[in-house]
Design a protein around this motif. Structure first.
Motif, PDB file in Angstrom:
ATOM      1  N   ALA A   1       0.892  -1.226   0.014  1.00 34.48           N
ATOM      2  CA  ALA A   1       0.162  -0.031  -0.031  1.00 34.48           C
ATOM      3  C   ALA A   1       0.938   1.576   0.011  1.00 34.48           C
ATOM      4  CB  ALA A   1      -0.929  -0.002   1.210  1.00 34.48           C
ATOM      5  N   LYS A   2       1.255   1.707  -1.132  1.00 39.45           N
ATOM      6  CA  LYS A   2       2.229   2.719  -1.586  1.00 39.45           C
ATOM      7  C   LYS A   2       1.666   3.999  -0.791  1.00 39.45           C
ATOM      8  CE  LYS A   2       5.043   5.027  -4.661  1.00 39.45           C
ATOM      9  NZ  LYS A   2       5.362   5.098  -6.128  1.00 39.45           N
ATOM     10  N   GLY A   3       2.352   4.845   0.054  1.00 39.17           N
ATOM     11  CA  GLY A   3       2.330   5.800   0.642  1.00 39.17           C
ATOM     12  C   GLY A   3       1.541   6.161   1.875  1.00 39.17           C
ATOM     13  N   LEU A   4       0.847   5.022   2.477  1.00 41.41           N
ATOM     14  CA  LEU A   4       0.263   4.700   3.728  1.00 41.41           C
ATOM     15  C   LEU A   4       1.216   4.956   4.971  1.00 41.41           C
ATOM     16  CD1 LEU A   4      -2.293   1.787   3.474  1.00 41.41           C
ATOM     17  CD2 LEU A   4      -2.671   4.263   3.906  1.00 41.41           C
ATOM     18  N   VAL A   5       1.043   5.802   5.603  1.00 42.85           N
ATOM     19  CA  VAL A   5       1.810   6.120   6.933  1.00 42.85           C
ATOM     20  C   VAL A   5       0.831   6.239   8.242  1.00 42.85           C
ATOM     21  CG1 VAL A   5       3.279   7.733   8.201  1.00 42.85           C
ATOM     22  CG2 VAL A   5       3.090   7.626   5.578  1.00 42.85           C
ATOM     23  N   PHE A   6       1.289   5.151   9.020  1.00 38.94           N
ATOM     24  CA  PHE A   6       0.812   4.935  10.301  1.00 38.94           C
ATOM     25  C   PHE A   6       1.282   5.695  11.473  1.00 38.94           C
ATOM     26  CE2 PHE A   6      -0.417   1.345   7.758  1.00 38.94           C
ATOM     27  CZ  PHE A   6      -1.907   1.187   8.136  1.00 38.94           C
ATOM     28  N   ALA A   7       0.473   6.478  12.170  1.00 32.29           N
ATOM     29  CA  ALA A   7       1.044   7.274  13.389  1.00 32.29           C
ATOM     30  C   ALA A   7      -0.127   7.324  14.465  1.00 32.29           C
ATOM     31  CB  ALA A   7       1.042   8.754  12.793  1.00 32.29           C
ATOM     32  N   THR A   8       0.571   7.601  15.580  1.00 29.09           N
ATOM     33  CA  THR A   8      -0.136   7.804  16.830  1.00 29.09           C
ATOM     34  C   THR A   8      -0.087   8.992  17.552  1.00 29.09           C
ATOM     35  OG1 THR A   8      -1.061   6.522  18.877  1.00 29.09           O
ATOM     36  CG2 THR A   8       1.464   6.749  18.266  1.00 29.09           C
ATOM     37  N   VAL A   9      -1.288   9.582  18.401  1.00 30.83           N
ATOM     38  CA  VAL A   9      -0.959  10.652  19.131  1.00 30.83           C
ATOM     39  C   VAL A   9      -1.276  10.388  20.671  1.00 30.83           C
ATOM     40  CG1 VAL A   9      -1.936  12.917  19.639  1.00 30.83           C
ATOM     41  CG2 VAL A   9      -1.513  12.285  17.521  1.00 30.83           C
ATOM     42  N   ASP A  10      -0.800  10.686  21.502  1.00 29.67           N
ATOM     43  CA  ASP A  10      -0.895  10.588  23.058  1.00 29.67           C
ATOM     44  C   ASP A  10      -1.963  11.474  23.543  1.00 29.67           C
ATOM     45  OD1 ASP A  10      -1.010   9.871  25.581  1.00 29.67           O
ATOM     46  OD2 ASP A  10       0.896  10.247  26.002  1.00 29.67           O
ATOM     47  N   SER A  11      -3.333  10.869  23.570  1.00 26.26           N
ATOM     48  CA  SER A  11      -4.626  12.002  23.921  1.00 26.26           C
ATOM     49  C   SER A  11      -4.418  12.351  25.095  1.00 26.26           C
ATOM     50  CB  SER A  11      -5.759  11.084  23.696  1.00 26.26           C
ATOM     51  OG  SER A  11      -5.953   9.826  24.141  1.00 26.26           O
ATOM     52  N   GLU A  12      -3.583  11.641  26.093  1.00 28.60           N
ATOM     53  CA  GLU A  12      -3.432  12.102  27.757  1.00 28.60           C
ATOM     54  C   GLU A  12      -2.535  13.245  27.780  1.00 28.60           C
ATOM     55  OE1 GLU A  12      -4.873   7.863  30.007  1.00 28.60           O
ATOM     56  OE2 GLU A  12      -2.818   8.090  29.508  1.00 28.60           O
ATOM     57  N   ASN A  13      -1.746  13.284  26.931  1.00 27.41           N
ATOM     58  CA  ASN A  13      -0.580  14.515  27.043  1.00 27.41           C
ATOM     59  C   ASN A  13      -1.356  15.899  26.710  1.00 27.41           C
ATOM     60  OD1 ASN A  13       1.375  16.299  26.989  1.00 27.41           O
ATOM     61  ND2 ASN A  13       2.712  14.737  25.825  1.00 27.41           N
ATOM     62  N   PRO A  14      -1.149  16.658  27.808  1.00 31.32           N
ATOM     63  CA  PRO A  14      -2.119  18.062  27.604  1.00 31.32           C
ATOM     64  C   PRO A  14      -1.430  19.012  26.342  1.00 31.32           C
ATOM     65  CG  PRO A  14      -1.246  17.670  29.733  1.00 31.32           C
ATOM     66  CD  PRO A  14      -0.713  16.641  29.144  1.00 31.32           C
ATOM     67  N   ILE A  15      -0.248  18.764  26.102  1.00 37.17           N
ATOM     68  CA  ILE A  15       0.127  19.488  24.854  1.00 37.17           C
ATOM     69  C   ILE A  15      -0.488  19.069  23.602  1.00 37.17           C
ATOM     70  CG2 ILE A  15       1.798  17.581  23.901  1.00 37.17           C
ATOM     71  CD1 ILE A  15       3.751  19.908  23.298  1.00 37.17           C
ATOM     72  N   ASN A  16      -1.271  18.033  23.545  1.00 37.01           N
ATOM     73  CA  ASN A  16      -1.744  17.455  22.390  1.00 37.01           C
ATOM     74  C   ASN A  16      -3.592  17.867  22.483  1.00 37.01           C
ATOM     75  OD1 ASN A  16       0.239  16.263  21.316  1.00 37.01           O
ATOM     76  ND2 ASN A  16       0.048  14.479  22.336  1.00 37.01           N
ATOM     77  N   ALA A  17      -3.788  18.536  23.267  1.00 37.33           N
ATOM     78  CA  ALA A  17      -5.298  18.951  23.398  1.00 37.33           C
ATOM     79  C   ALA A  17      -5.746  19.918  22.221  1.00 37.33           C
ATOM     80  CB  ALA A  17      -5.441  20.026  24.613  1.00 37.33           C
ATOM     81  N   PRO A  18      -4.815  20.774  21.553  1.00 39.10           N
ATOM     82  CA  PRO A  18      -5.224  21.201  20.462  1.00 39.10           C
ATOM     83  C   PRO A  18      -5.812  20.147  19.084  1.00 39.10           C
ATOM     84  CG  PRO A  18      -3.625  22.541  21.244  1.00 39.10           C
ATOM     85  CD  PRO A  18      -3.511  21.536  21.851  1.00 39.10           C
ATOM     86  N   LEU A  19      -4.889  19.245  19.197  1.00 40.08           N
ATOM     87  CA  LEU A  19      -5.257  18.088  18.196  1.00 40.08           C
ATOM     88  C   LEU A  19      -6.594  17.485  18.399  1.00 40.08           C
ATOM     89  CD1 LEU A  19      -1.802  16.490  17.745  1.00 40.08           C
ATOM     90  CD2 LEU A  19      -2.917  17.977  16.117  1.00 40.08           C
TER      91      LEU A  19
END
Length: 215
Positions: A88-106
């Motif tokens: 599957a060319k171009g697929l990128v898997f990523a994760t965001v820590d939803s408990e980290n306060p810095i990621n609240a805007p995301l």
């Protein structure tokens, strides 16, 4: 008369250096794991180009905490990242820590209210994984089909430094009856104008661009 007998030494073929490098290269390619990328609010936009629409891959992003369901999904994401890296060319898997306060805007930008949440980002639009369960086959189908059948929405642009700092203060002031002018200006989108003018002056002096304060 003496007959001299000469024996030819036996020779064994050895792999050439170039051949060995090819073998090692093939082993490296097929043994290298495709890792799930860890993102946070500071690098999210520069990595994904989510709101700009510039191509940086097709991103499958999970928002996870430490719950058992999230840990299971992380394992699935890791397996699929390796399994689909060559097909599957171009697929990128990523994760965001939803408990980290810095990621609240995301979490706010992508309307994350439950964990885990999985989104697919393509050409400045995103779609949410809508199934209630996170099986490997369903997540794989979601990724491979580019979220086919799901509703896509425009990716909201990240808030700039003025919106992150002055904005919340103005919203608080607007709640007081004596600050009704602030509320009125906010309804017109003008309440932050003095702060923006000051900020652009700082940028002009420092030589930085407006985008550098956002991304």
């Amino acid at each position: 008369e003496t007959e001299l007998m000469t024996s030819c030494p036996k020779t064994t073929s050895k792999p050439t250096i170039s051949g060995m490098w090819i073998v090692f290269g093939m082993l490296f390619v097929f043994s290298t794991d495709a890792k799930v990328i860890k993102l946070d609010n500071n690098i999210f936009e520069s990595k994904t180009q989510a709101s700009r629409g510039e191509y940086s891959g097709y991103w499958v992003v999970s928002f996870c905490n430490q719950s058992p369901r999230c840990q299971k999904l992380k394992g699935i994401m890791s397996e699929l990242s390796n399994e689909l890296k060559r097909t599957a060319k171009g697929l990128v898997f990523a994760t965001v820590d939803s408990e980290n306060p810095i990621n609240a805007p995301l979490l706010e930008r992508f309307e994350v209210v439950d964990e885990p949440t999985v989104i697919f980002i393509e050409q400045a639009h995103f779609a949410k994984y809508s199934h209630k369960t996170f099986s490997k086959s369903k997540v794989k189908s979601f990724a491979q089909s580019h979220a086919n059948g799901e509703q896509f929405k425009p990716v909201p642009k990240p808030k700039d430094i003025i919106e992150q700092t002055i904005g919340p203060l103005l919203e608080t002031l607007a709640g007081f009856v004596f600050f009704w002018p602030v509320s009125f200006l906010m309804s017109l989108g003008l309440a932050e104008m003095p702060a923006r003018i000051l900020w652009f002056g700082v940028l002009y002096v420092s030589g930085k661009t407006f985008e550098e304060t956002v991304w």
